[in-house]
Design a protein around this motif. Structure first.
Motif, PDB file in Angstrom:
ATOM      1  N   ASP A  21      -3.248   2.349 -10.627  1.00 17.93           N
ATOM      2  CA  ASP A  21      -2.744   3.026  -9.454  1.00 17.93           C
ATOM      3  C   ASP A  21      -1.684   1.905  -8.277  1.00 17.93           C
ATOM      4  O   ASP A  21      -0.971   2.908  -7.847  1.00 17.93           O
ATOM      5  CB  ASP A  21      -4.213   2.287  -8.250  1.00 17.93           C
ATOM      6  N   GLN A  25       1.498   4.260  -6.963  1.00 20.62           N
ATOM      7  CA  GLN A  25       2.257   3.733  -5.688  1.00 20.62           C
ATOM      8  C   GLN A  25       3.785   3.379  -5.251  1.00 20.62           C
ATOM      9  O   GLN A  25       3.906   3.478  -4.134  1.00 20.62           O
ATOM     10  CB  GLN A  25       1.057   2.280  -4.959  1.00 20.62           C
ATOM     11  N   HIS A  26       4.192   2.677  -6.456  1.00 16.35           N
ATOM     12  CA  HIS A  26       5.651   2.331  -6.427  1.00 16.35           C
ATOM     13  C   HIS A  26       5.703   4.103  -7.581  1.00 16.35           C
ATOM     14  O   HIS A  26       7.130   3.297  -8.235  1.00 16.35           O
ATOM     15  CB  HIS A  26       5.884   0.981  -7.268  1.00 16.35           C
TER      16      HIS A  26
END
Length: 125
Positions: A21, A25-26
């Protein structure tokens, strides 16, 4: 020392979902790095972010943690994100200690949890 900046990603036990996750997200920031990861963690990150180029090493218990430690000692890794699972038994305890010691000795940025990893990625990139 390698000219391209390299980040190592490791997640033990129940933290693998959190690492996938985090990478999702990055992913734009992580795409700027050469990424190495232990086997299962690297697979989970690749599944979550097919656009990232992840070099998968051996699984942590089979030597992957030590491979990353050697890369730190050789100046090939410039940042370590290592999601340690503190709520499971610690068969990896010696690996955690060895990697945190090497990251400290060689003075590279290191995150052991998601909150710190997010700050490091924002700061470094």
């Amino acid at each position: 020392m390698a000219s391209e900046q390299c980040i190592a990603l490791i997640a033990h036990d129940q933290k693998k979902d959190d690492m996938a996750d985090f990478a999702r997200q990055h992913s734009a920031s992580l795409a700027k790095w050469r990424i190495v990861a232990t086997g299962t963690t690297g697979g989970r990150v690749q599944d979550a972010c097919p656009g990232l180029n992840v070099t998968r090493l051996k699984s942590g218990p089979l030597g992957g943690d030590q491979q990353i430690g050697a890369m730190i000692a050789q100046g090939e890794v410039q940042m370590l994100i290592f999601f340690v699972d503190p709520l499971t038994s610690m068969p990896h305890d010696v690996d955690v200690k060895a990697l945190t010691r090497l990251a400290t000795v060689y003075d590279i940025p290191m995150a052991l949890n998601r909150a710190t990893a997010e700050k490091l990625v924002d700061f470094q990139l």
